[in-house]
Design a protein around this motif. Structure first.
Motif, PDB file in Angstrom:
ATOM      1  N   TRP A  48       0.907  -0.993   0.092  1.00 39.42           N
ATOM      2  CA  TRP A  48       0.122  -0.020  -0.123  1.00 39.42           C
ATOM      3  C   TRP A  48       0.788   1.253   0.024  1.00 39.42           C
ATOM      4  O   TRP A  48       0.568   2.494  -0.854  1.00 39.42           O
ATOM      5  N   PRO A  49       1.830   1.413   1.020  1.00 39.98           N
ATOM      6  CA  PRO A  49       2.641   2.752   1.138  1.00 39.98           C
ATOM      7  C   PRO A  49       3.339   3.063  -0.529  1.00 39.98           C
ATOM      8  O   PRO A  49       3.687   2.111  -1.212  1.00 39.98           O
ATOM      9  N   ARG A  50       3.121   4.150  -0.747  1.00 38.12           N
ATOM     10  CA  ARG A  50       3.773   4.844  -1.805  1.00 38.12           C
ATOM     11  C   ARG A  50       5.347   5.606  -1.624  1.00 38.12           C
ATOM     12  O   ARG A  50       5.949   5.874  -2.403  1.00 38.12           O
ATOM     13  N   ASP A  54       3.207   6.940   4.180  1.00 38.20           N
ATOM     14  CA  ASP A  54       2.185   6.136   4.126  1.00 38.20           C
ATOM     15  C   ASP A  54       2.398   5.158   5.122  1.00 38.20           C
ATOM     16  O   ASP A  54       1.691   4.579   5.910  1.00 38.20           O
ATOM     17  N   HIS A  55       3.565   4.984   5.312  1.00 36.95           N
ATOM     18  CA  HIS A  55       4.267   3.720   6.185  1.00 36.95           C
ATOM     19  C   HIS A  55       3.753   4.247   7.572  1.00 36.95           C
ATOM     20  O   HIS A  55       3.323   3.694   8.650  1.00 36.95           O
ATOM     21  N   PHE A  56       3.977   5.731   8.059  1.00 38.25           N
ATOM     22  CA  PHE A  56       3.738   6.099   9.336  1.00 38.25           C
ATOM     23  C   PHE A  56       2.075   5.940   9.546  1.00 38.25           C
ATOM     24  O   PHE A  56       1.554   5.591  10.595  1.00 38.25           O
ATOM     25  N   LEU A  57       1.269   6.368   8.791  1.00 41.25           N
ATOM     26  CA  LEU A  57      -0.176   6.411   8.769  1.00 41.25           C
ATOM     27  C   LEU A  57      -0.751   4.843   8.608  1.00 41.25           C
ATOM     28  O   LEU A  57      -1.501   4.314   9.512  1.00 41.25           O
ATOM     29  N   LEU A  58      -0.137   3.960   8.039  1.00 44.36           N
ATOM     30  CA  LEU A  58      -0.538   2.554   8.104  1.00 44.36           C
ATOM     31  C   LEU A  58      -0.239   1.713   9.333  1.00 44.36           C
ATOM     32  O   LEU A  58      -1.177   0.913   9.583  1.00 44.36           O
ATOM     33  N   ALA A  59       0.915   2.170   9.866  1.00 48.12           N
ATOM     34  CA  ALA A  59       1.203   1.451  11.045  1.00 48.12           C
ATOM     35  C   ALA A  59       0.329   1.891  11.898  1.00 48.12           C
ATOM     36  O   ALA A  59      -0.059   0.928  12.879  1.00 48.12           O
ATOM     37  N   GLU A  60      -0.338   3.019  12.043  1.00 48.03           N
ATOM     38  CA  GLU A  60      -1.229   3.222  13.103  1.00 48.03           C
ATOM     39  C   GLU A  60      -2.493   2.560  12.776  1.00 48.03           C
ATOM     40  O   GLU A  60      -3.324   2.253  13.601  1.00 48.03           O
ATOM     41  N   GLU A  71      -8.361   3.915  -3.154  1.00 47.63           N
ATOM     42  CA  GLU A  71      -7.917   5.034  -3.986  1.00 47.63           C
ATOM     43  C   GLU A  71      -9.279   5.579  -4.576  1.00 47.63           C
ATOM     44  O   GLU A  71     -10.193   4.735  -5.231  1.00 47.63           O
ATOM     45  N   ALA A  72      -9.247   6.905  -4.614  1.00 44.73           N
ATOM     46  CA  ALA A  72     -10.267   7.525  -5.627  1.00 44.73           C
ATOM     47  C   ALA A  72     -10.067   7.388  -6.867  1.00 44.73           C
ATOM     48  O   ALA A  72      -9.196   7.129  -7.481  1.00 44.73           O
ATOM     49  N   VAL A 509       1.000  14.970  -1.889  1.00 44.21           N
ATOM     50  CA  VAL A 509      -0.101  14.642  -2.693  1.00 44.21           C
ATOM     51  C   VAL A 509       0.207  13.488  -3.487  1.00 44.21           C
ATOM     52  O   VAL A 509      -0.747  12.680  -4.310  1.00 44.21           O
ATOM     53  N   THR A 510       1.413  12.784  -3.487  1.00 44.54           N
ATOM     54  CA  THR A 510       1.809  11.730  -4.230  1.00 44.54           C
ATOM     55  C   THR A 510       1.680  10.414  -3.187  1.00 44.54           C
ATOM     56  O   THR A 510       1.790   9.386  -3.747  1.00 44.54           O
ATOM     57  N   SER A 511       1.291  10.684  -2.158  1.00 44.17           N
ATOM     58  CA  SER A 511       1.178   9.513  -1.046  1.00 44.17           C
ATOM     59  C   SER A 511      -0.160   8.594  -1.441  1.00 44.17           C
ATOM     60  O   SER A 511      -1.110   9.154  -1.892  1.00 44.17           O
ATOM     61  N   ALA A 512      -0.027   7.394  -0.886  1.00 44.32           N
ATOM     62  CA  ALA A 512      -1.382   6.747  -1.054  1.00 44.32           C
ATOM     63  C   ALA A 512      -2.459   7.409  -0.184  1.00 44.32           C
ATOM     64  O   ALA A 512      -3.746   7.368  -0.290  1.00 44.32           O
TER      65      ALA A 512
END
Length: 717
Positions: A48-50, A54-60, A71-72, A509-512
């Motif tokens: 998932w991470p781009r 994304d790593h910080f958000l997905l870990a939470e 994804e939109a 803005v290029t993050s997942a």
């Protein structure tokens, strides 16, 4: 709160803030410690991470078993991205090109295109000007116009478009006159400190200056440091480790400065060009005056021989100089003296000229009057903060913050909790060097607050809420970061990226995470109802400026001209009656001028543009870190009834007719692309076709107005 450790700490900190703050509490508060760069966390779903965000958000999210939203779709992504980076909707051509681009890097190409657009700076400037409390008038009773304040607005636009590094962007606004003393135009940047409301007619001008200094100190704390240091003006801060001494020590950096409302900011090239234009203009004036003098010479000599009596040497010298050798100024002196010659009656002179010469003379006079009013524009001046001397008057703490009650003298210094060391100040022959010392301190890569506060503002811009939800209060009473490690990683990444604002925004803005849809999930909502963990994108309403720009852009009315003095759109009739026959709001003369971007609309503190006010335009008397977003009846009424909306609907209907001809299906498709950035669904095509099947003008107008009134038009998914 969600996370067992960090969020419990936030709760305990909030409780402790209601009691006396101990030295240990002050030292341990997270925002007063320099950011440390954390390790990028590992995640279970490595697909998932781009990028590191994304790593910080997905870990939470994984810690709470919350899946990120999908994804939109591409049309939604492009509309969101285009509004976020330019404040304008994507064009049909841009939508179609993106949807048809098979490249795996098609999205990144759109990001780069939008960051390079000159519209980017206009959009980013809007957010910064909210913080700077920018306005084109003083406020208070008389609300006088600030005729050159717009130069600061244009400087901000150019700074963002040029990707001026954030450390330099800040430093120039603090002390451009000290940092670039040989570049007068740079001083425009210090207009940041001259945006305060100003009661110019105060009886005590010393008190007026002190009020301005208080405002400058408070706004610097809010906008740059994210601290409510203004609360320490009258007494020690009740919650944060900020003393009253800290407030006035910070103010001491600004007290030597001079407030100049007409500071020359022309470049040498502008001055040379202006001098040449003035000489040419004066030569043309002299030629017309000389022609008039030649026509009148014989009749005047007959009526009153010789020059009129005038004891002034320059007048006598002008008459003594042969006509063919006179300078333009001497010709003006002779012309003015003869025009006022008491010996000659004007009617007698007209009769002596005769009809032919009289007609020729009157024509020349008309040309002279017109040319006299059309001289070269003056050299640019700006409203700035500058210094002229290395000497500084003493700065005193004011007892209870009251002007006229000076307490102990204080020296320039930083808030002691952030830096107890005395600042290193290097005076020059024209400046105390205080503000450049402040700028150097603020832009240290390891400063506890500067980078954190700014990257949090960027995050808020793209997600609707900051990692710290109180963007101008990082103190004890502010909210704890939802993702403290991510905040510190971004804060350390900013100087690593050369303080480039565009690079940081590209990263975000290029993050997942940014690309997620706003799709609702009941299970995720049950765990995190406020979306503190950013498991989906927040649906956001456009601000009033973006809505007006979208109306103008989709209808084809938008004038893309950039910069220059502000413009005045038409007001509702009931307000026009209150505007002193246009003195308060002189409506711009042409539709083309009135239809420029909302950034350039005149900002009068005592008469806000009604359309913007309906959509929560902030009060410009104070720094605004985050606009209120309300849902009230006047918003729907404005979009349904305002002349702006009806003009846009009419222009949109005409644009459809010009672009597609009589084909209803093609018109409907283009209308959806222009207003909503997407193709119409089959049910929408059918409904629209039934409504406009008679093809009359009124039906197309109301169809277009209906599109402009959809929630989808004013919201970003």
């Amino acid at each position: 709160m969600l996370r067992p450790a960090t969020h419990l700490a936030a709760i305990l900190m909030a409780f402790s803030s209601f009691s006396a703050i101990t030295a240990a509490d002050e030292t341990d508060h997270w925002s007063f410690l320099p950011p440390t760069r954390p390790e990028i966390p590992a995640v279970a779903d490595a697909s998932w991470p781009r990028n590191p965000i994304d790593h910080f958000l997905l870990a939470e999210l994984e810690a709470f078993d919350i899946p990120p939203a999908p994804e939109a779709d591409r049309a939604t992504l492009l509309r969101r991205l285009t509004f976020d980076l330019t404040g304008l909707p994507p064009t049909p051509e841009e939508v179609e090109a993106f949807l048809d681009d098979p490249s795996p890097f098609a999205y990144e190409a759109q990001v780069d295109r939008l960051l390079a657009s000159p519209r980017y700076g206009e959009r980013m400037a809007q957010h910064w000007l909210d913080l700077a409390r920018y306005a084109d008038t003083d406020g208070f009773e008389f609300d006088h116009t600030r005729p050159d304040m717009w130069r600061y607005r244009d400087w901000v636009v150019s700074a963002f478009n040029d990707d001026l590094p954030y450390d330099r962007f800040l430093a120039l606004q603090m002390a451009a006159d000290e940092l670039e003393p040989d570049n007068p135009a740079a001083a425009v940047a210090t207009g940041f400190h001259r945006c305060y409301p100003d009661m110019v007619d105060m009886n005590d001008q010393g008190e007026r200056r002190q009020i301005a200094l208080d405002d400058i100190t408070e706004t610097t704390g809010l906008a740059v440091l994210g601290l409510t240091i203004g609360c320490a003006r009258c007494h020690d801060h009740k919650f944060d480790p900020l003393s009253q001494v800290d407030f006035y020590r910070l103010q001491a950096f600004f007290t030597p400065a001079r407030f100049d409302d007409a500071y020359p900011v022309s470049t040498p090239a502008q001055e040379r060009s202006h001098d040449a234009a003035v000489r040419s203009w004066q030569g043309e004036l002299a030629a017309l005056r000389a022609a008039i003098l030649r026509l009148e010479a014989d009749p005047r000599e007959t009526l009153a021989p010789g020059p009129p009596r005038d004891p002034r040497p320059n007048t006598q010298n002008a008459f003594a100089t042969p006509a063919e050798d006179r300078t333009p100024d001497q010709i003006r002196i002779v012309y003015d003296a003869l025009a006022k010659d008491p010996r000659i009656d004007p009617d007698q002179l007209d009769a002596a000229l005769g009809p032919d010469r009289l007609a020729e003379r009157n024509t020349l006079r008309t040309q002279l009057d017109a040319l006299n009013d059309a001289g070269p524009p003056p050299l640019p001046v700006a409203r700035v903060l500058v210094e002229d001397s290395p000497d500084a008057a003493p700065t005193h703490l004011l007892l209870r913050g009251q002007y006229g009650k000076p307490g102990p003298e204080v020296e320039p210094g930083f808030p002691s909790q952030l830096d107890p060391n005395a600042p290193r100040i290097n005076p020059t022959d024209h400046s105390t060097g205080r503000r450049s010392a402040l700028a150097a301190w603020l832009t240290q890569p390891d400063h506890p607050l500067t980078a954190r506060v700014f990257v949090n503002r960027l995050w808020q811009l793209h997600f609707g809420r900051g990692i710290v939800a109180t963007p101008s209060d990082f103190g004890v009473m502010g909210t704890y970061p939802s993702h403290p490690e991510l905040l510190d990683w971004l804060a350390t990444e900013l100087p690593n990226q050369g303080w480039s604002i565009k690079r940081m925004q590209r990263l975000i803005v290029t993050s997942a995470a940014y690309r997620m849809s706003s799709q609702f999930d009941p299970d995720s909502h049950a765990i995190d109802p406020d979306n503190e963990l950013f498991w989906r994108q927040n649906r956001r309403r456009l601000d009033g400026e973006a809505i007006r720009d979208a109306l103008l852009s989709s209808s084809g009315l938008l004038n893309p001209a950039q910069g220059g003095p502000p413009i005045f759109p038409e007001l509702p009739e009931e307000l026009t009656k209150l505007s002193s026959q246009g003195a308060i709001w002189p409506v711009s003369p042409t539709p083309d001028e009135r239809n420029r971007r909302s950034l350039y609309v005149f900002i009068r503190r005592n008469l806000r543009y009604p359309f913007f006010e309906a959509f929560d335009r902030p009060d410009t008397n104070a720094s605004c870190p985050r606009r209120d977003v309300t849902t009230i009846a006047p918003q729907a009424l404005a979009l349904l009834n305002d002349r702006l909306a009806h003009d846009a609907a009419s222009a949109l209907a005409e644009r459809l007719d010009r672009s597609t001809g009589p084909d209803p299906a093609a018109r409907i498709r283009l209308a959806f692309l222009l207003t909503l950035g997407r193709e119409p669904a089959p049910s929408e095509r059918e409904l629209a076709s039934r409504y406009v099947n008679d093809h009359n003008e009124a039906a197309w107008h109301s169809f277009c107005l209906a599109l402009l009134n959809l929630n989808e038009f004013v919201f970003l998914d």
